[in-house]
Design a protein around this motif. Structure first.
Motif, PDB file in Angstrom:
ATOM      1  N   SER A  73       0.758  -1.294   0.250  1.00  0.00           N
ATOM      2  CA  SER A  73      -0.003  -0.079  -0.038  1.00  0.00           C
ATOM      3  C   SER A  73       0.850   1.396  -0.163  1.00  0.00           C
ATOM      4  N   THR A  74       2.073   1.288   0.315  1.00  0.00           N
ATOM      5  CA  THR A  74       3.080   2.289   0.439  1.00  0.00           C
ATOM      6  C   THR A  74       3.871   2.520  -0.930  1.00  0.00           C
ATOM      7  N   ALA A 128      -3.803   2.986  -8.944  1.00  0.00           N
ATOM      8  CA  ALA A 128      -3.697   1.491  -9.093  1.00  0.00           C
ATOM      9  C   ALA A 128      -4.016   0.858  -7.587  1.00  0.00           C
ATOM     10  N   GLY A 129      -4.404   1.928  -6.596  1.00  0.00           N
ATOM     11  CA  GLY A 129      -4.814   1.291  -5.671  1.00  0.00           C
ATOM     12  C   GLY A 129      -3.934   1.728  -4.138  1.00  0.00           C
ATOM     13  N   PHE A 130      -2.695   2.121  -4.517  1.00  0.00           N
ATOM     14  CA  PHE A 130      -1.894   2.382  -3.402  1.00  0.00           C
ATOM     15  C   PHE A 130      -2.696   3.602  -2.474  1.00  0.00           C
ATOM     16  N   THR A 131      -2.159   3.492  -1.418  1.00  0.00           N
ATOM     17  CA  THR A 131      -2.880   4.673  -0.464  1.00  0.00           C
ATOM     18  C   THR A 131      -1.918   5.425   0.401  1.00  0.00           C
ATOM     19  N   PRO A 171       8.796   1.769   5.720  1.00  0.00           N
ATOM     20  CA  PRO A 171       8.393   0.427   6.339  1.00  0.00           C
ATOM     21  C   PRO A 171       8.656  -0.585   5.509  1.00  0.00           C
ATOM     22  N   GLU A 172       8.538  -1.622   5.936  1.00  0.00           N
ATOM     23  CA  GLU A 172       8.627  -3.241   5.356  1.00  0.00           C
ATOM     24  C   GLU A 172       7.708  -3.098   4.282  1.00  0.00           C
ATOM     25  N   ASN A 173       8.012  -3.893   3.016  1.00  0.00           N
ATOM     26  CA  ASN A 173       7.090  -3.975   1.834  1.00  0.00           C
ATOM     27  C   ASN A 173       6.708  -2.563   1.047  1.00  0.00           C
ATOM     28  N   SER A 174       7.343  -1.507   1.824  1.00  0.00           N
ATOM     29  CA  SER A 174       7.321  -0.302   0.627  1.00  0.00           C
ATOM     30  C   SER A 174       7.850  -0.711  -0.800  1.00  0.00           C
ATOM     31  N   VAL A 175       7.026  -0.137  -1.467  1.00  0.00           N
ATOM     32  CA  VAL A 175       7.377  -0.221  -3.362  1.00  0.00           C
ATOM     33  C   VAL A 175       8.397   0.985  -3.479  1.00  0.00           C
TER      34      VAL A 175
END
Ligand code: PLP
Length: 402
Positions: A124-125, A143-146, A174-178
């Protein structure tokens, strides 16, 4: 009352607005440094000779038709595009864990990739560089990122990368940030990390469990060399990252309006490929059903034919070299005029754009007094510079900065 009465007027898109102002300006000496498209030394768009040749062959080929392409596009195109990115002998390709999906140019690849990450991996990030190609933000939100964040990139005082700021910001992600990374020829600054810096970026992305999303809009166009411009992506893949990369063929093939792009996805293991492909298929099916044929077929024909491939490489060298010569020409003129400030960055920056360091007030002055059109950030498209307008441009910048 109209159902549409409460729709708010959206803000204009700067690059198109400034371009239009330039096109509408009747001044004979106007200079258009706005839109990111290649121009010849005559200031004209260029259809690459190898593209013309291929189009002629296609027009004469009675076996071609206008049937739908598969949802994920022409296989011959997407596999050639993935090979071009990773290098044809890359183990990830041989192992069947890297594949491509034909998309609506680079923007479409960004959108499909982002939507997959948002829907399927629940990310999400997203982080983009500050500054960046502005459209990243809109594409990722749509695309749905918030959650949107920026990592520092530009050190204005030294006209270079703020590398310690960049690393600090990635370390705090934060972990899993794109993390959106420009594969080469960073837009708008024209400044890329060094190989050593890329390795450090990769270290942090790995350590912090972030997800790298490359945007490769300028492969070959930036340096004239396909391998050099793909170095960063190949470095990450060789280090074992799972990643996605949006590829555009707009600039390097001059196929802007044909919307030719590819989304390369690299996974750890080929066993996950069928399920991932099936979900990408559903995303595309629900968005635009299937991609157009014309541009993808041109690129596929060229990349898969050794003779045409060589002709194309010659074309990208021609474009890259013209830009390089305009860079050194502009720098030389500003230095010869004794224009205050340092101008070395014009030749150290690469690709289509130069981040001049001109302030918004100076930009306004250039537009109003000299009919030289550029973005408020000071970004200029080097392709708008020609041997006919370079003296005028240098003089305009000189008199503006004085
Ligand atoms: N990404 C970057 C950094 C760009 O500069 C561009 C085009 O200007 C694109 C992506 C996408 O271009 P297109 O959708 O035309 O392929």
């Amino acid at each position: 009352a109209s159902r549409f009465a409460d729709v708010k007027l959206g803000p204009p898109i700067e690059v198109f607005a400034v371009n239009k102002a330039c096109v509408d300006d009747p001044h004979p000496d106007k200079v258009n440094l706005t839109i990111g498209a290649y121009r010849t030394d005559e200031g004209k768009p260029w259809v690459l000779p190898v593209v013309r040749k291929t189009e002629r062959q296609m027009a004469a080929d009675e076996t071609l038709n206008h049937e739908y392409l598969p949802v994920l596009g022409l296989e011959a195109f997407s596999s050639a595009a993935t090979s071009m990115l990773l290098g044809p002998d890359h183990p990830a390709i041989a192992e069947g864990r890297a594949f491509g999906v034909q998309t609506l140019s680079g923007t479409g690849a960004l959108r499909v990739g982002a939507e997959f990450l948002s829907r399927q991996l629940k990310y999400s990030t997203f982080y983009m560089s500050n500054p960046s190609w502005e459209n990243h933000r809109l594409v990722f939100f749509n695309a749905g990122f918030t959650e949107f964040r920026e990592y520092r990139y530009w050190d204005a005082a030294n006209r270079t990368i703020d590398f310690s700021g960049l690393i600090e910001d990635l370390k705090a992600a934060p972990e899993n940030s794109v993390i959106i990374l420009h594969a080469c020829a960073h837009n708008p600054t024209g400044c890329d990390p060094t190989h050593e810096q890329w390795e450090k970026i990769a270290d942090v992305i790995k350590e912090k469990k972030l997800f790298p999303f490359f945007d490769s809009a300028y492969q070959g166009f930036a340096s004239g060399d396909l391998d050099k411009d793909a170095w960063a992506v190949r470095c990450f893949v060789s280090r074992g990252f799972e990643l996605v990369c949006a590829q555009s063929f707009a600039k390097n093939f001059g196929l802007y309006n044909e919307r030719v792009g590819n989304l390369t996805m690299v996974l750890k293991d080929k066993q996950f490929v069928p399920q991932v492909k099936s979900q990408v298929t559903l995303i595309v099916r629900g968005m635009y059903s299937n991609p157009p044929n014309h541009g993808g077929r041109i690129v596929s024909t060229v990349l898969n034919n050794p003779q045409l491939f060589e002709e194309w490489k010659e074309c990208i060298r021609t474009m890259a070299n013209r830009i390089l010569s305009m860079r050194s020409g502009l720098k030389q003129r500003l230095q010869a005029l004794g224009t205050p400030g340092t101008w070395d960055h014009i030749t150290t920056q690469i690709g289509m754009f130069s981040y001049t360091g001109l302030t918004p007030r100076q930009v306004e002055h250039l537009v109003n007094h000299y009919h030289v059109y550029l973005l408020k950030s000071g970004r200029i498209n080097m392709c708008g510079v020609t041997s006919h307008n370079i003296d005028y441009l240098a003089k305009a910048i000189h008199e503006t900065v004085l």
